[in-house]
Design a protein around this motif. Structure first.
Motif, PDB file in Angstrom:
ATOM      1  N   SER A 215      45.664  29.427  58.195  1.00  0.00           N
ATOM      2  CA  SER A 215      46.706  28.579  57.621  1.00  0.00           C
ATOM      3  C   SER A 215      48.029  29.299  57.822  1.00  0.00           C
ATOM      4  O   SER A 215      48.048  30.508  58.041  1.00  0.00           O
ATOM      5  N   PRO A 216      49.145  28.589  57.776  1.00  0.00           N
ATOM      6  CA  PRO A 216      50.438  29.277  57.935  1.00  0.00           C
ATOM      7  C   PRO A 216      50.626  30.318  56.842  1.00  0.00           C
ATOM      8  O   PRO A 216      50.202  30.115  55.704  1.00  0.00           O
ATOM      9  N   ASP A 217      51.266  31.423  57.200  1.00  0.00           N
ATOM     10  CA  ASP A 217      51.446  32.505  56.243  1.00  0.00           C
ATOM     11  C   ASP A 217      52.911  32.696  55.857  1.00  0.00           C
ATOM     12  O   ASP A 217      53.229  32.892  54.693  1.00  0.00           O
ATOM     13  N   THR A 218      53.818  32.662  56.820  1.00  0.00           N
ATOM     14  CA  THR A 218      55.242  32.868  56.537  1.00  0.00           C
ATOM     15  C   THR A 218      56.073  31.894  57.357  1.00  0.00           C
ATOM     16  O   THR A 218      56.281  32.138  58.549  1.00  0.00           O
ATOM     17  N   PRO A 219      56.529  30.783  56.802  1.00  0.00           N
ATOM     18  CA  PRO A 219      56.229  30.286  55.458  1.00  0.00           C
ATOM     19  C   PRO A 219      54.871  29.601  55.424  1.00  0.00           C
ATOM     20  O   PRO A 219      54.375  29.164  56.448  1.00  0.00           O
ATOM     21  N   GLN A 220      54.317  29.525  54.237  1.00  0.00           N
ATOM     22  CA  GLN A 220      53.008  28.896  54.088  1.00  0.00           C
ATOM     23  C   GLN A 220      53.129  27.383  54.042  1.00  0.00           C
ATOM     24  O   GLN A 220      52.232  26.656  54.484  1.00  0.00           O
ATOM     25  N   TYR A 221      54.242  26.885  53.483  1.00  0.00           N
ATOM     26  CA  TYR A 221      54.452  25.443  53.341  1.00  0.00           C
ATOM     27  C   TYR A 221      55.778  25.068  53.981  1.00  0.00           C
ATOM     28  O   TYR A 221      56.698  25.883  54.086  1.00  0.00           O
ATOM     29  N   PHE A 222      55.886  23.803  54.384  1.00  0.00           N
ATOM     30  CA  PHE A 222      57.062  23.321  55.096  1.00  0.00           C
ATOM     31  C   PHE A 222      57.671  22.166  54.325  1.00  0.00           C
ATOM     32  O   PHE A 222      57.003  21.171  54.016  1.00  0.00           O
ATOM     33  N   GLN A 223      58.932  22.316  53.974  1.00  0.00           N
ATOM     34  CA  GLN A 223      59.614  21.301  53.181  1.00  0.00           C
ATOM     35  C   GLN A 223      60.007  20.092  54.041  1.00  0.00           C
ATOM     36  O   GLN A 223      60.330  20.235  55.206  1.00  0.00           O
TER      37      GLN A 223
END
Length: 224
Positions: A215-223
């Protein structure tokens, strides 16, 4: 709730790996990180051109293939934080049977399209996807643990689990990839479709396999 859009960002992938014999298990303590670029479609562009990424994105233009009908998937998300029995979906889907000349032989790949493009899940739990062939025989049961307790409203991420041979050339055997959104009300959903890859025949029982969760780590989530 509104659906967030994903833009061009530069995350790391958080990769968790477990070496196994032939039976898949899930998240594990050993972690290694790599730093690809995430494209707007949520696929790391540093992997573009690799067989694994091409299969997961469905981007194998020019590759000889045939469509096979009659497969189905049972999708379920379990969590102690969701009251009542979890909704269990049975979804028919078609697969592409790719004819390749390399180590992967002839894998199947398909997209399982979710009804109304959404399936409600809890902040943490286990995602279950059972793949059945046209005869109704179980081909693969994916069990993917996740914890998205820190996911913010109006954001998006993905979770991927792959199973491959632990010895080089690391032949891809199975893969499942989920896109997950968090609405402005803070509700989590599997979004649009679930991408799956599986072999034309079961791996040999003597094969040493490893299961990798990404899963994405940096960033983990995308606004959005």
């Amino acid at each position: 709730g509104s659906v967030p859009r994903i833009g061009m960002v530069s995350p790391r992938l958080n990769t968790k790996k477990l070496r196994n014999r032939s039976k898949s298990t899930n998240l594990c303590p050993n972690t290694r990180r790599i730093s690809p670029i995430l494209s707007p479609r949520g696929i790391p562009s540093s992997f573009v051109g690799s067989l694994q990424e091409s299969l997961l994105s469905g981007n194998l233009q020019g590759t000889k293939s045939s469509i096979l009908n009659g497969f189905s998937a049972t999708v379920c998300a379990t969590s102690p934080h969701l009251g009542g029995s979890p909704a269990r979906l049975k979804i028919p889907f078609d697969t592409m049977h790719y004819h390749l000349e390399d180590f992967n032989k002839t894998p199947y790949a398909g997209s399982i399209y979710l009804p109304k493009e959404r399936y409600r899940i809890a902040k943490n739990g286990t995602l279950q996807v059972a793949i059945l062939n046209p005869s109704g025989t179980l081909v693969k049961l994916f069990l993917v643990r996740y914890d998205l307790s820190s996911m913010k409203p109006n954001s998006k991420t993905f979770i991927r689990q792959i199973t491959r041979n632990s010895d080089p050339p690391h032949v891809l055997q199975y893969a499942v990839q989920f896109t997950i959104i968090c609405t402005k009300r803070g509700r989590l959903y599997l979004y649009k479709n679930i991408r799956v890859v599986f072999p034309h025949r079961k791996p040999d029982d003597l094969d040493k396999l490893e299961v990798i969760c990404q899963s994405p780590d940096t960033p983990q989530y995308f606004q959005g």
